[in-house]
Design a protein around this motif. Structure first.
Motif, PDB file in Angstrom:
ATOM      1  N   MET A 164       0.771  -3.047  -1.690  1.00 34.42           N
ATOM      2  CA  MET A 164       0.439  -3.316  -3.084  1.00 34.42           C
ATOM      3  C   MET A 164      -0.715  -2.423  -3.549  1.00 34.42           C
ATOM      4  SD  MET A 164      -0.973  -6.852  -4.782  1.00 34.42           S
ATOM      5  CE  MET A 164      -2.561  -6.595  -3.968  1.00 34.42           C
ATOM      6  N   LEU A 165      -1.731  -2.261  -2.685  1.00 34.67           N
ATOM      7  CA  LEU A 165      -2.876  -1.422  -3.037  1.00 34.67           C
ATOM      8  C   LEU A 165      -2.465   0.046  -3.153  1.00 34.67           C
ATOM      9  CD1 LEU A 165      -5.604  -3.049  -0.741  1.00 34.67           C
ATOM     10  CD2 LEU A 165      -5.419  -3.226  -3.238  1.00 34.67           C
ATOM     11  N   ILE A 166      -1.565   0.479  -2.276  1.00 29.42           N
ATOM     12  CA  ILE A 166      -1.089   1.862  -2.332  1.00 29.42           C
ATOM     13  C   ILE A 166      -0.353   2.115  -3.646  1.00 29.42           C
ATOM     14  CG2 ILE A 166       0.518   3.521  -1.301  1.00 29.42           C
ATOM     15  CD1 ILE A 166      -0.138   2.142   1.423  1.00 29.42           C
ATOM     16  N   LEU A 167       0.478   1.172  -4.057  1.00 23.29           N
ATOM     17  CA  LEU A 167       1.187   1.314  -5.327  1.00 23.29           C
ATOM     18  C   LEU A 167       0.208   1.428  -6.494  1.00 23.29           C
ATOM     19  CD1 LEU A 167       4.171  -1.184  -4.908  1.00 23.29           C
ATOM     20  CD2 LEU A 167       4.284   1.317  -4.983  1.00 23.29           C
ATOM     21  N   GLN A 168      -0.875   0.665  -6.449  1.00 22.69           N
ATOM     22  CA  GLN A 168      -1.890   0.748  -7.496  1.00 22.69           C
ATOM     23  C   GLN A 168      -2.548   2.126  -7.510  1.00 22.69           C
ATOM     24  OE1 GLN A 168      -4.556  -2.522  -6.762  1.00 22.69           O
ATOM     25  NE2 GLN A 168      -3.088  -4.065  -7.450  1.00 22.69           N
ATOM     26  N   HIS A 194       3.517  12.707  -4.027  1.00 26.13           N
ATOM     27  CA  HIS A 194       4.593  12.219  -3.157  1.00 26.13           C
ATOM     28  C   HIS A 194       4.148  12.238  -1.694  1.00 26.13           C
ATOM     29  CE1 HIS A 194       8.642  11.425  -1.729  1.00 26.13           C
ATOM     30  NE2 HIS A 194       8.546  12.466  -0.915  1.00 26.13           N
ATOM     31  N   ALA A 195       3.481  13.324  -1.282  1.00 23.73           N
ATOM     32  CA  ALA A 195       3.002  13.418   0.098  1.00 23.73           C
ATOM     33  C   ALA A 195       1.960  12.336   0.378  1.00 23.73           C
ATOM     34  CB  ALA A 195       2.410  14.806   0.346  1.00 23.73           C
ATOM     35  N   TYR A 196       1.083  12.108  -0.591  1.00 21.80           N
ATOM     36  CA  TYR A 196       0.057  11.064  -0.457  1.00 21.80           C
ATOM     37  C   TYR A 196       0.712   9.692  -0.288  1.00 21.80           C
ATOM     38  CZ  TYR A 196      -3.754   7.940  -1.905  1.00 21.80           C
ATOM     39  OH  TYR A 196      -4.686   6.932  -1.968  1.00 21.80           O
ATOM     40  N   GLU A 197       1.702   9.408  -1.118  1.00 25.06           N
ATOM     41  CA  GLU A 197       2.380   8.110  -1.082  1.00 25.06           C
ATOM     42  C   GLU A 197       3.096   7.906   0.249  1.00 25.06           C
ATOM     43  OE1 GLU A 197       5.693   5.600  -3.713  1.00 25.06           O
ATOM     44  OE2 GLU A 197       5.106   7.635  -4.290  1.00 25.06           O
ATOM     45  N   GLN A 198       3.775   8.951   0.730  1.00 24.66           N
ATOM     46  CA  GLN A 198       4.518   8.826   1.986  1.00 24.66           C
ATOM     47  C   GLN A 198       3.589   8.566   3.158  1.00 24.66           C
ATOM     48  OE1 GLN A 198       7.954   8.840   2.526  1.00 24.66           O
ATOM     49  NE2 GLN A 198       7.886   8.593   0.309  1.00 24.66           N
ATOM     50  N   LEU A 199       2.472   9.301   3.238  1.00 18.40           N
ATOM     51  CA  LEU A 199       1.531   9.109   4.343  1.00 18.40           C
ATOM     52  C   LEU A 199       0.931   7.714   4.297  1.00 18.40           C
ATOM     53  CD1 LEU A 199      -0.130  10.060   6.737  1.00 18.40           C
ATOM     54  CD2 LEU A 199      -1.788  11.044   5.137  1.00 18.40           C
ATOM     55  N   ARG A 200       0.550   7.248   3.108  1.00 16.23           N
ATOM     56  CA  ARG A 200      -0.072   5.926   2.991  1.00 16.23           C
ATOM     57  C   ARG A 200       0.921   4.821   3.355  1.00 16.23           C
ATOM     58  NH1 ARG A 200      -3.601   8.882   2.967  1.00 16.23           N
ATOM     59  NH2 ARG A 200      -5.567   8.866   1.826  1.00 16.23           N
ATOM     60  N   PHE A 201       2.163   4.946   2.914  1.00 23.57           N
ATOM     61  CA  PHE A 201       3.141   3.908   3.232  1.00 23.57           C
ATOM     62  C   PHE A 201       3.469   3.897   4.731  1.00 23.57           C
ATOM     63  CE2 PHE A 201       4.327   3.327  -1.294  1.00 23.57           C
ATOM     64  CZ  PHE A 201       4.381   1.938  -1.286  1.00 23.57           C
ATOM     65  N   GLN A 202       3.557   5.084   5.337  1.00 24.27           N
ATOM     66  CA  GLN A 202       3.782   5.138   6.782  1.00 24.27           C
ATOM     67  C   GLN A 202       2.629   4.489   7.532  1.00 24.27           C
ATOM     68  OE1 GLN A 202       4.534   9.190   7.961  1.00 24.27           O
ATOM     69  NE2 GLN A 202       6.207   9.440   6.502  1.00 24.27           N
ATOM     70  N   SER A 203       1.414   4.716   7.037  1.00 24.00           N
ATOM     71  CA  SER A 203       0.233   4.135   7.679  1.00 24.00           C
ATOM     72  C   SER A 203       0.221   2.625   7.532  1.00 24.00           C
ATOM     73  CB  SER A 203      -1.035   4.739   7.068  1.00 24.00           C
ATOM     74  OG  SER A 203      -1.060   6.146   7.229  1.00 24.00           O
TER      75      SER A 203
END
Length: 246
Positions: free
Chosen positions: A209-213, A133-142
């Motif tokens: 899209m890449l983050i979701l993958q 979850h932390a990884y996903e949040q940081l990547r989406f914010q970026s």
């Protein structure tokens, strides 16, 4: 190299420049250093103002993913997890310990270490899902810094156009220069709208899209390791994880 992204960018630029030529315009008028500096510098400053340093730097680094896409192979990961499952059922969980040192992925290392340490499936899932979850949040914010840039660029472009018109108004005593001056003033608007819709917004959507993958890859690992910890058969684990692949 992502050839589709490169082709899309070239096609978009080619369409705009080609249309300018077909209308009888000159390409040279579209290249204005001052207008580019206003739009690019203003947009960059606005994005920096709204973003924490770690998010901003991560977003800039992620920008290259649009053209140099990270290699993701969910099928390969599923085969690897299935192999771990077979080894664990045959020789015990501790047989997987050497794989921790061999892996270069910190998330894989963490998951395998939790598994080897004898944690239950529920504990493994609890820890890894927090990490994911932390990884996903940081990547989406970026990734959203590019989306924000797409929002600021057109407005900064209008600001550049207004500044250009102010300069034109100062030259009213020379009517012969007014037409060219007004044309140059609106180049800032072209830069702002063009960068927003041709570069920044498509990049933001591609990164999401890449983050979701990548998140799906991590979910595959979480489900696989918890299934191993629960003692599920390798055939069941493989069948379950194949459901992640459309």
């Amino acid at each position: 190299m992502d050839k589709l992204s490169l082709a899309g960018l070239l096609l978009g630029l080619g369409g705009i420049l080609g249309g300018q030529l077909l209308e009888g315009g000159e390409l040279s008028i579209l290249f204005q250093g001052a207008a580019f500096l206003i739009v690019f510098g203003g947009t960059l400053g606005a994005v920096m103002l709204q973003s924490p340093l770690n998010v901003f730097l991560a977003g800039i680094k992620m920008g290259r993913w649009v053209f140099v896409t990270p290699k993701l192979s969910p099928q390969k990961l599923i085969y690897q997890i299935t192999a771990w499952s077979k080894q664990a059922r045959k020789d015990g969980i501790l047989i997987l310990e050497p794989h921790i040192a061999r892996s270069s992925d910190l998330f894989v290392k963490k998951g395998l270490q939790l598994l080897v340490d004898g944690n239950s499936a529920e504990k493994i899932r609890e820890v890894l899902e927090v990490d994911n979850h932390a990884y996903e949040q940081l990547r989406f914010q970026s990734a959203r810094i590019w989306e924000s840039a797409a929002g600021y660029a057109p407005t900064i472009g209008i600001l550049g156009a207004v500044l250009g018109l102010i300069h034109v108004m100062q030259s009213l005593s020379e009517p012969s220069k007014l037409g060219a001056g007004i044309a140059v003033a609106f180049i800032s608007t072209i830069y702002g709208v063009g960068l927003a819709n041709l570069v920044f917004l498509p990049m933001a959507n591609k990164l999401k899209m890449l983050i979701l993958q990548q998140v799906v890859m991590r979910e595959i690992l979480v489900d696989g390791l918890t299934a191993i910890a629960s003692g599920e058969s390798s055939r069941f684990i493989e069948s379950k994880l194949q459901g992640f692949i459309p």
